[in-house]
Design an enzyme around this catalytic site. Sequence first.
Site, PDB file in Angstrom:
ATOM      1  N   GLU A 262     -10.280  -2.124   5.359  1.00 17.07           N
ATOM      2  CA  GLU A 262      -9.189  -2.396   6.801  1.00 17.07           C
ATOM      3  C   GLU A 262      -9.791  -2.770   7.805  1.00 17.07           C
ATOM      4  O   GLU A 262      -9.502  -3.506   8.511  1.00 17.07           O
ATOM      5  CB  GLU A 262      -8.470  -1.237   6.875  1.00 17.07           C
ATOM      6  CG  GLU A 262      -7.252  -1.405   7.487  1.00 17.07           C
ATOM      7  CD  GLU A 262      -6.244  -0.346   7.667  1.00 17.07           C
ATOM      8  OE1 GLU A 262      -6.614   1.007   7.420  1.00 17.07           O
ATOM      9  OE2 GLU A 262      -5.158  -0.435   8.105  1.00 17.07           O
TER      10      GLU A 262
ATOM     11  N   GLN B 139       0.902  -1.147   0.153  1.00 19.76           N
ATOM     12  CA  GLN B 139       0.181  -0.047  -0.004  1.00 19.76           C
ATOM     13  C   GLN B 139       0.879   1.316   0.035  1.00 19.76           C
ATOM     14  O   GLN B 139       1.713   1.350   0.973  1.00 19.76           O
ATOM     15  CB  GLN B 139      -0.921   0.132   1.286  1.00 19.76           C
ATOM     16  CG  GLN B 139      -1.784   0.840   1.305  1.00 19.76           C
ATOM     17  CD  GLN B 139      -2.658   1.013   2.744  1.00 19.76           C
ATOM     18  OE1 GLN B 139      -2.047   0.268   3.615  1.00 19.76           O
ATOM     19  NE2 GLN B 139      -3.477   1.866   2.854  1.00 19.76           N
ATOM     20  N   GLY B 140       0.644   2.032  -1.135  1.00 19.09           N
ATOM     21  CA  GLY B 140       1.434   3.553  -0.918  1.00 19.09           C
ATOM     22  C   GLY B 140       0.386   4.407  -0.718  1.00 19.09           C
ATOM     23  O   GLY B 140       0.119   5.374  -1.532  1.00 19.09           O
TER      24      GLY B 140
ATOM     25  N   SER C 144       0.605   6.345   2.927  1.00 20.49           N
ATOM     26  CA  SER C 144       1.396   7.581   3.877  1.00 20.49           C
ATOM     27  C   SER C 144       2.575   7.882   3.129  1.00 20.49           C
ATOM     28  O   SER C 144       3.288   7.289   2.307  1.00 20.49           O
ATOM     29  CB  SER C 144       1.677   6.770   5.161  1.00 20.49           C
ATOM     30  OG  SER C 144       0.885   6.290   5.691  1.00 20.49           O
TER      31      SER C 144
END
Lengths: 385, 361
Positions: A244, A126-127, A129
């Site tokens: 999530e 996951q990109g 933050s």
Amino acid sequence: MDLRDGPEEAAFRATLRTWLEANVPSGLRGFRGWTGPALALGREWSKRLAQAGYAGLTWPKEYGGAGRPWRYQAVYLEELARAEAPQHLGVIGLGMAGPTIIAHGRPDQKTRYLAKILSAEDIWCQGFSEPGSGSDLASVRTRVELVGDRFVVNGQKVWSSYAHVADRCILLGRSTTASEKHEGLTYLIVDMKSPGVEVRPLRQITGEAEFNEIFFTDVAVPKENLLGEVGGGWRVAMTTLSHERGTFGFALAGALDVAVRRLVALARERAGTDALVRDRVAREWIDLQALRYTNYRALARLEHTGVPGPEGSVAKLRWSEANQRLTKLAIEIIGQEAQVADGDGAPAYWRYQQLRSRGNTIEAGTSEILRNIIAERVLGLPRSR
Amino acid sequence: MDFSFSPEQDQLRAQARSFLEKRYPVARLAEIATSEDGWDRASWPELARLGWTGASIPEAQGGAGLSFVEEAIVFEELGRALYSGPYFSTVALALPALACAPDLLARVASGALTATLASAAANGSVAAVAARRAGDRWLLRGETDLVPDAGWVDAFVVQARGSDGIGLYLAERHDARPQVNVLDTVDATRRLGRVTFADDDARLLAAPPAAAKIIAATRRRALAALALEAVGIASQALALGVEHAKSREQFGRPIGAYQAVSHKLADTYVETELGRSLAYWAAWCIAEDDGQAELAASAAKTYAAEAAVAACERAIQVHGGMGFTWDHPLHRYYKRALWIESFDRSGAAHRAEIAHVLLDG
């Protein structure tokens, strides 16, 4: 109200339990994180889970999932915790990227990506933050520019689990510099083998590296890798983040269950008669039950309404604080021996867990943000800034 | 696996909440608490008519034939409304022993009988009442202290020592006997009393070996019932705190916009929900006679009582000086929460019992 397994759940649980006894590789028993030698076994283990039908339990059948109700995912997570076995390595793909593609993807994207998420052929990261965008996700600055028939990506992402083994990345970037920050966001699927992608492991407080920085330098991404619309990335990202929370609480309670069991064993061995230790162990056990039954309430709500309730934030908040207290208690019981980093016995295990737990109140929503969410969205208090 | 209430149970909750909000709004709390009896006697026949006193009593005795889960819903709602009648005493403390006699159950269901438990052992000491056989009657002699609602119940279930151990007896109140002194109790909505037996007539409900089981079951029910009441109290304290934080302005903004305030309330929400989960778990275990009932009731009571006390303390803090006044209703919830926390044993003693199960088995 019935807290027992129904006949089908009981059968599913029994089969899974037997399967786990026979199939968890010895190198992954007593799993404590995807670091060191465990990592090399991760893909093989995940493929085995998928072949046995345990990947994508709640995904629709048309996309290769088992189409089962949420409670089977809860049973699955409970049994993994009981066996102290790791989850599928591709949790980002299974829990976040996959459901987002199912919700927002075109048919060709579904065909191309979903089956390989299940089979563990593709591991995702996951990109989201960035160094300048932690809790304030909508402020991301990684640039996503459409140049001819492709996007060009430039920027830096951080705190990305699995990036060092990942094949693909879900990336949230900015495609305009307009002042409206949510409207300028674009959501892409990036091939991690593309030229210009560089992954640097981030050594964490424990000495291990579970997270990474990802640097994107003029990375070309084909136009068909766009998920949703240009400028429509925020809505897609919200889908990712809502997933999530689905049965996340069960994974957390499962991990805490393992920790409490080990704490009880440790206390029996080393501090069985200390009244203060006994009191604190009992408190942790009570907190675990509170979390477990809160999860069951959340699960019932999810099954009856299809929408996760606010219990997800509650579970994350309390789990992280409980895990910090509990691991601290363990190293207190052990004493100075826990200051020695060698070995693979109880002292080394708890030393690692205690230091690792400091990340728990920061990752996946800081405790401060979770309290804001509860205050604003659940209690209806005015927005704080 | 389905940890949710049925539509009928949700309906019971809605009915309870709307009845109690109408009859016992927050605005009436002070008037009732400072009245001579500390409760509204006219409420009891209504509770019976609503089916609450007989919720778990078999239909053959005029009850609804439901379970402790339904009673749990009523306990939670009564806690939220800070209801002050002897429902806890009758349904949690006395009912397991009254179940030995179908005629008594029928009277509870119809609203004709309220009762409480007179037991020195409720607070850990041994039974200080002696039972003596006199022909076909039993005579009780001795004193029990800290008896909930002693001043206004029709009968006492008495834990008394006979020649072969501790049994359970029923002493109905006639002509001011047994003698009752109501104590000046901090929580004026649930007053404690001293009950003195001087060769008062009693009926044997359960002889020694059977009595021990009933006493254990009573304790589980009482702990779970108080956990549920505590959850109701915590919810109400939270609601009052949130309402105040939304409307009270300082420095030009509602104080709920400050995280020092809002995060306290968020913590109350979290602890209330966790306490609620434990309390429902305990309720289900009791209804199903599950093997974990004792542990669950113990865990739920200690956790929920602490959560309710903390919820009230935070609500008082959020209210500022106003929350510290006698006129504001918050202190009444706080005092009930403290009452609940003090009942049976301290949180530390409950945790010691749990630790014993975890560490010494």
